[in-house]
Design a protein around this motif. Structure first.
Motif, PDB file in Angstrom:
ATOM      1  N   VAL A  96       0.850  -1.185   0.000  1.00 41.83           N
ATOM      2  CA  VAL A  96       0.000   0.000   0.000  1.00 41.83           C
ATOM      3  C   VAL A  96       0.890   1.241   0.000  1.00 41.83           C
ATOM      4  O   VAL A  96       2.071   1.174   0.348  1.00 41.83           O
ATOM      5  CB  VAL A  96      -0.967   0.036   1.216  1.00 41.83           C
ATOM      6  CG1 VAL A  96      -1.835  -1.207   1.255  1.00 41.83           C
ATOM      7  CG2 VAL A  96      -0.200   0.204   2.527  1.00 41.83           C
ATOM      8  N   GLY A  97       0.323   2.362  -0.381  1.00 35.48           N
ATOM      9  CA  GLY A  97       1.074   3.614  -0.416  1.00 35.48           C
ATOM     10  C   GLY A  97       0.548   4.505  -1.518  1.00 35.48           C
ATOM     11  O   GLY A  97      -0.287   4.106  -2.339  1.00 35.48           O
ATOM     12  N   MET A  98       1.052   5.717  -1.545  1.00 38.98           N
ATOM     13  CA  MET A  98       0.603   6.712  -2.505  1.00 38.98           C
ATOM     14  C   MET A  98       1.035   6.378  -3.925  1.00 38.98           C
ATOM     15  O   MET A  98       1.959   5.584  -4.141  1.00 38.98           O
ATOM     16  CB  MET A  98       1.175   8.076  -2.123  1.00 38.98           C
ATOM     17  CG  MET A  98       0.493   8.714  -0.924  1.00 38.98           C
ATOM     18  SD  MET A  98      -1.193   9.275  -1.298  1.00 38.98           S
ATOM     19  CE  MET A  98      -0.852  10.619  -2.450  1.00 38.98           C
ATOM     20  N   MET A  99       0.377   7.020  -4.885  1.00 39.06           N
ATOM     21  CA  MET A  99       0.848   6.969  -6.264  1.00 39.06           C
ATOM     22  C   MET A  99       2.280   7.480  -6.299  1.00 39.06           C
ATOM     23  O   MET A  99       2.617   8.467  -5.627  1.00 39.06           O
ATOM     24  CB  MET A  99      -0.058   7.815  -7.163  1.00 39.06           C
ATOM     25  CG  MET A  99      -0.085   9.292  -6.820  1.00 39.06           C
ATOM     26  SD  MET A  99      -1.226  10.244  -7.871  1.00 39.06           S
ATOM     27  CE  MET A  99      -2.770   9.993  -7.019  1.00 39.06           C
ATOM     28  N   GLY A 100       3.138   6.782  -7.014  1.00 36.54           N
ATOM     29  CA  GLY A 100       4.538   7.187  -7.065  1.00 36.54           C
ATOM     30  C   GLY A 100       5.398   6.555  -5.996  1.00 36.54           C
ATOM     31  O   GLY A 100       6.616   6.773  -5.977  1.00 36.54           O
ATOM     32  N   ALA A 101       4.805   5.766  -5.097  1.00 33.80           N
ATOM     33  CA  ALA A 101       5.586   5.159  -4.013  1.00 33.80           C
ATOM     34  C   ALA A 101       6.431   3.989  -4.496  1.00 33.80           C
ATOM     35  O   ALA A 101       7.332   3.542  -3.798  1.00 33.80           O
ATOM     36  CB  ALA A 101       4.661   4.705  -2.882  1.00 33.80           C
ATOM     37  N   GLY A 102       6.115   3.468  -5.688  1.00 33.57           N
ATOM     38  CA  GLY A 102       6.895   2.362  -6.237  1.00 33.57           C
ATOM     39  C   GLY A 102       6.271   0.993  -6.029  1.00 33.57           C
ATOM     40  O   GLY A 102       6.952  -0.025  -6.159  1.00 33.57           O
ATOM     41  N   LYS A 103       4.970   0.961  -5.744  1.00 37.85           N
ATOM     42  CA  LYS A 103       4.323  -0.316  -5.436  1.00 37.85           C
ATOM     43  C   LYS A 103       4.434  -1.323  -6.572  1.00 37.85           C
ATOM     44  O   LYS A 103       4.715  -2.503  -6.341  1.00 37.85           O
ATOM     45  CB  LYS A 103       2.842  -0.080  -5.090  1.00 37.85           C
ATOM     46  CG  LYS A 103       2.625   0.810  -3.890  1.00 37.85           C
ATOM     47  CD  LYS A 103       1.161   0.951  -3.537  1.00 37.85           C
ATOM     48  CE  LYS A 103       0.326   1.597  -4.619  1.00 37.85           C
ATOM     49  NZ  LYS A 103       0.646   3.020  -4.837  1.00 37.85           N
ATOM     50  N   THR A 104       4.226  -0.877  -7.806  1.00 41.71           N
ATOM     51  CA  THR A 104       4.275  -1.802  -8.939  1.00 41.71           C
ATOM     52  C   THR A 104       5.700  -2.263  -9.225  1.00 41.71           C
ATOM     53  O   THR A 104       5.964  -3.467  -9.357  1.00 41.71           O
ATOM     54  CB  THR A 104       3.669  -1.140 -10.192  1.00 41.71           C
ATOM     55  OG1 THR A 104       2.300  -0.819  -9.938  1.00 41.71           O
ATOM     56  CG2 THR A 104       3.735  -2.085 -11.389  1.00 41.71           C
ATOM     57  N   THR A 105       6.630  -1.338  -9.305  1.00 46.21           N
ATOM     58  CA  THR A 105       8.014  -1.689  -9.628  1.00 46.21           C
ATOM     59  C   THR A 105       8.631  -2.546  -8.530  1.00 46.21           C
ATOM     60  O   THR A 105       9.228  -3.600  -8.795  1.00 46.21           O
ATOM     61  CB  THR A 105       8.853  -0.421  -9.830  1.00 46.21           C
ATOM     62  OG1 THR A 105       8.244   0.384 -10.835  1.00 46.21           O
ATOM     63  CG2 THR A 105      10.266  -0.778 -10.266  1.00 46.21           C
ATOM     64  N   ILE A 106       8.488  -2.112  -7.287  1.00 46.10           N
ATOM     65  CA  ILE A 106       9.024  -2.878  -6.168  1.00 46.10           C
ATOM     66  C   ILE A 106       8.306  -4.211  -6.049  1.00 46.10           C
ATOM     67  O   ILE A 106       8.928  -5.249  -5.796  1.00 46.10           O
ATOM     68  CB  ILE A 106       8.908  -2.063  -4.864  1.00 46.10           C
ATOM     69  CG1 ILE A 106       9.865  -0.869  -4.913  1.00 46.10           C
ATOM     70  CG2 ILE A 106       9.200  -2.927  -3.638  1.00 46.10           C
ATOM     71  CD1 ILE A 106       9.652   0.152  -3.805  1.00 46.10           C
ATOM     72  N   GLY A 107       6.993  -4.190  -6.249  1.00 46.47           N
ATOM     73  CA  GLY A 107       6.214  -5.427  -6.152  1.00 46.47           C
ATOM     74  C   GLY A 107       6.665  -6.487  -7.136  1.00 46.47           C
ATOM     75  O   GLY A 107       6.776  -7.672  -6.788  1.00 46.47           O
ATOM     76  N   ARG A 108       6.935  -6.082  -8.370  1.00 48.25           N
ATOM     77  CA  ARG A 108       7.395  -7.045  -9.380  1.00 48.25           C
ATOM     78  C   ARG A 108       8.722  -7.678  -8.967  1.00 48.25           C
ATOM     79  O   ARG A 108       8.905  -8.893  -9.051  1.00 48.25           O
ATOM     80  CB  ARG A 108       7.559  -6.361 -10.736  1.00 48.25           C
ATOM     81  CG  ARG A 108       6.266  -6.135 -11.485  1.00 48.25           C
ATOM     82  CD  ARG A 108       6.504  -5.983 -12.985  1.00 48.25           C
ATOM     83  NE  ARG A 108       5.246  -5.774 -13.669  1.00 48.25           N
ATOM     84  CZ  ARG A 108       4.765  -4.583 -14.019  1.00 48.25           C
ATOM     85  NH1 ARG A 108       5.446  -3.488 -13.740  1.00 48.25           N
ATOM     86  NH2 ARG A 108       3.613  -4.475 -14.649  1.00 48.25           N
TER      87      ARG A 108
END
Length: 201
Positions: free
Chosen positions: A35-47
């Motif tokens: 979870v976190g704001m837009m731009g926090a890196g959730k997608t990139t870090i998640g992958r």
């Protein structure tokens, strides 16, 4: 605010560790929710995190786009934010029941109490935190953020952060300050926290 574990860039693991190159299995199959704001890196870090853990990665916004056949911005245009949030809740209910995944949620997924319940009750929630200035730097040129299509997107982003940060804190089991850390360093530092999670739960 709950008793979530916290780690900042200064206390992260050394960059030279070779452990991230190997698949690391966690001692549980609970889903991991970012979870976190837009731009926090959730997608990139998640992958990257899912790859390191040998898990499937799901981005909730992308899954919603695939399900609807149109971009998130188009859903906002046609159905408004309320319609988008209804669809988001239904899909989160579905994916949050799936063991052994890493799920990146949308920035506003925590707004609904129902969603916060799914996140807290069904998996390990990691709040990827960044300052308002850092977030704006990352999203300033992104024209696909419907909530930032205003005359003053920076102020809008800061308003959203002020509104949502207490909710991220509420659901988080782990809080990680990403700062300007490279993604591999973030993942390398997150893995031991996730491995030790159940000792603190």
């Amino acid at each position: 605010m709950n008793d979530s574990l916290r780690l900042d860039a200064a206390s992260a693991s050394p960059a030279g560790s070779a452990e991230a190159a190997e698949t690391v299995l966690l001692p549980y199959d609970k889903p991991i929710f970012l979870v976190g704001m837009m731009g926090a890196g959730k997608t990139t870090i998640g992958r990257h995190l899912a790859r390191s853990l040998g898990r499937k990665f799901v981005d909730l916004d992308l899954a919603l786009q695939d399900r609807c056949g149109v971009r998130v911005a188009t859903i906002f245009e046609i159905e408004g934010e309320e319609g988008f949030r209804r669809r988001e809740t239904a899909l989160l209910d579905e994916y949050s029941r799936t063991p052994g995944i890493v799920l990146a949620t949308g920035g506003g997924a925590v707004l609904a109490a129902e969603n916060r319940g799914y996140l807290k009750d069904r998996g390990v929630v990691v709040y990827l935190r960044a300052s308002g200035d850092e977030l704006y730097k990352r999203v300033a040129r992104d024209r696909h953020r419907p909530l930032l299509q205003t005359d003053n997107p920076r102020e809008r982003l800061l308003d959203l952060l002020r509104q949502r940060e207490p909710l991220y804190d509420e659901v988080a089991a782990l809080t990680f300050d990403t700062g300007s850390m490279p993604v591999p360093h973030v993942v390398r530092a997150l893995i031991p926290l996730l491995q030790n999670y159940e000792k603190h739960s």
